[in-house]
Enzyme design. Structure first.
Site, PDB file in Angstrom:
ATOM      1  N   ASP A  95      10.063  -4.896  17.560  1.00  8.12           N
ATOM      2  CA  ASP A  95      11.126  -4.099  16.951  1.00  8.12           C
ATOM      3  C   ASP A  95      10.820  -3.810  15.483  1.00  8.12           C
ATOM      4  O   ASP A  95       9.944  -4.437  14.873  1.00  8.12           O
ATOM      5  CB  ASP A  95      12.478  -4.807  17.073  1.00  8.12           C
ATOM      6  CG  ASP A  95      12.492  -6.178  16.394  1.00  8.12           C
ATOM      7  OD1 ASP A  95      11.464  -6.878  16.446  1.00  8.12           O
ATOM      8  OD2 ASP A  95      13.533  -6.548  15.805  1.00  8.12           O
ATOM      9  N   GLU A 157      13.426  -9.585  16.391  1.00  5.75           N
ATOM     10  CA  GLU A 157      13.019 -10.436  15.276  1.00  5.75           C
ATOM     11  C   GLU A 157      13.716 -10.020  13.994  1.00  5.75           C
ATOM     12  O   GLU A 157      14.035 -10.859  13.148  1.00  5.75           O
ATOM     13  CB  GLU A 157      11.493 -10.359  15.091  1.00  5.75           C
ATOM     14  CG  GLU A 157      10.919 -11.349  14.098  1.00  5.75           C
ATOM     15  CD  GLU A 157      10.882 -10.859  12.654  1.00  5.75           C
ATOM     16  OE1 GLU A 157      10.576 -11.660  11.758  1.00  5.75           O
ATOM     17  OE2 GLU A 157      11.168  -9.653  12.428  1.00  5.75           O
TER      18      GLU A 157
END
Length: 395
Positions: A95, A157
């Site tokens: 991400d 994350e």
């Protein structure tokens, strides 16, 4: 333009193995596939599309893959090459953070080559790392492999670290070692501080400022809280010390405060946001007890008016012991001593599975910045380091 040696290598691969994805195909595909995670629902979009591409590419170079749904629209990918116990885990997150289009001079979701750099959201932090993994895999002769190579791509994350937490709690593997490819300028990182962020909300009682007895001023209560927090900050500096960090003590920052709405009203509500970056070895429970203990006297004086709420799940500090053979081995591969940093990664969670280091191309200074980029000078060294690590820990 690529560096000359990479041009030669990519061309040689294309001549001998046309079905394998090229470095540029993978890098461009990663950057062009948006996978923003955010606590703001208007930005948050999941990572399914980028995981689907990684899954396909990994299978094309001989990996067995498993896509694990972590939550709605959020997935981890675990890929495995080879058999046996132990082995090496290469990990990273799939991400990115959101972006401010008005501050970018390049298209965030397009891999642009300019000024001997790759520009694009995720080039350094850190989707681009997976392109380097695939290129290093193609460089290695796997005929003598004795231990497995794993590749883990996680979700979220940049927000909750849900992917790493979920994987650690449910891991089907026990590798010997793990390298997380966050941007470290190819310097091995053996430790970093944790992060805890809370809000403290004081609920007073509003009233007309002409008669203070009509209300309870939340700003005045917050003044007492601020004194207690600054006293705690001094205590943390005095009692905790780690010489391995450039800033050797925990830090406590009072980052945001807001209260009241008018000069002629008694403030009915005031809220403070603060963060603490604990050293490795300070447990999150102990830290939380210290923080709450610092406010015991104020809470006793003002019962029911103080509320403490986490802004996100806390992240513990992390450290791989400096004398561990894994550190010496990676330092030898990189030709660089390991060090520590103050920012956070998924390492505290993956470290629960095996000794873990953080090591990847690009600079952390590019993370979360407009016109994020990765310099061409990292291309060949990164592929070389990863190939050597694969050979050292999987053969």
């Amino acid at each position: 333009m690529f560096l000359p040696s990479l041009i030669i290598y990519v061309n040689r691969q294309s001549e001998t193995n046309m079905q394998l994805p090229s470095f540029m195909e993978v890098y461009q595909g990663l950057i062009s596939t948006s996978s923003i995670s955010s606590t703001d629902p208007s930005w948050d979009e999941g990572n399914a599309n980028v995981i689907e591409k990684l899954d396909c590419w990994m299978q094309s170079i001989g990996f067995e893959t498993d896509v694990i749904q972590v939550s709605d629209g959020k997935f981890n990918l675990l890929a495995k090459k080879g058999t046996g116990d132990g082995g090496l885990l290469l990990a990273g997150h799939s991400d990115t953070v959101p972006f401010d289009q008005g501050r970018w001079n390049f298209e965030p979701h397009k891999l642009t080559q300019a000024d001997n750099r790759f520009y694009g959201l995720g080039t350094a932090d850190m989707k681009g790392f997976f392109a380097f993994i695939l290129e290093a895999v193609k460089k290695v002769d796997w005929s003598q492999q004795s231990k497995p190579l794993y590749v883990l791509a996680t979700c979220d994350e940049e927000t909750t670290m849900l992917g790493a937490r979920h994987f650690t709690d449910n891991s089907p593997i026990t590798p010997d070692y793990c390298i997380i490819g966050e941007p470290t300028s190819l310097v091995p990182i053996r430790g970093h501080k944790g992060h805890m962020a809370n809000s403290i909300r004081v609920t007073g009682k509003s009233g007309h400022s002409s008669d203070p007895a009509l209300g309870v001023n939340a700003i005045e209560i917050m003044h007492e809280i601020l004194f207690a927090m600054m006293t705690l900050r001094d205590k943390l500096i005095k009692e905790y010390h780690h010489p391995g960090f450039a800033i050797p003590s925990p830090t406590l920052n009072l980052g945001h405060i807001h209260g009241g709405d008018s000069a002629n009203r008694i403030c009915g509500c005031c809220e403070l946001h603060y963060d603490v970056r604990p050293l490795p070895g300070i447990s999150l429970d102990s830290l939380d007890n210290m923080l709450r203990g610092a406010l015991t006297e104020v809470e006793s004086k003002w019962p029911g008016r103080i509320e403490i709420t986490p802004l996100h799940e806390p992240i513990p500090g992390y450290e791989c012991q400096s004398d561990h053979p894994f550190i010496a081995g990676v330092e030898a591969i990189c030709g660089t001593d390991s060090t520590t940093v103050n920012y956070c990664t998924e390492a505290p969670f993956l470290q629960q599975l095996c000794p873990t280091l953080v090591l990847g191309p690009g600079s952390i200074e590019q993370a979360h910045q407009p016109d994020e980029y990765l310099g061409f000078e990292f291309i060949d060294p990164t592929i070389d380091i990863l190939a050597k690590a694969m050979h050292k820990y999987c053969f």
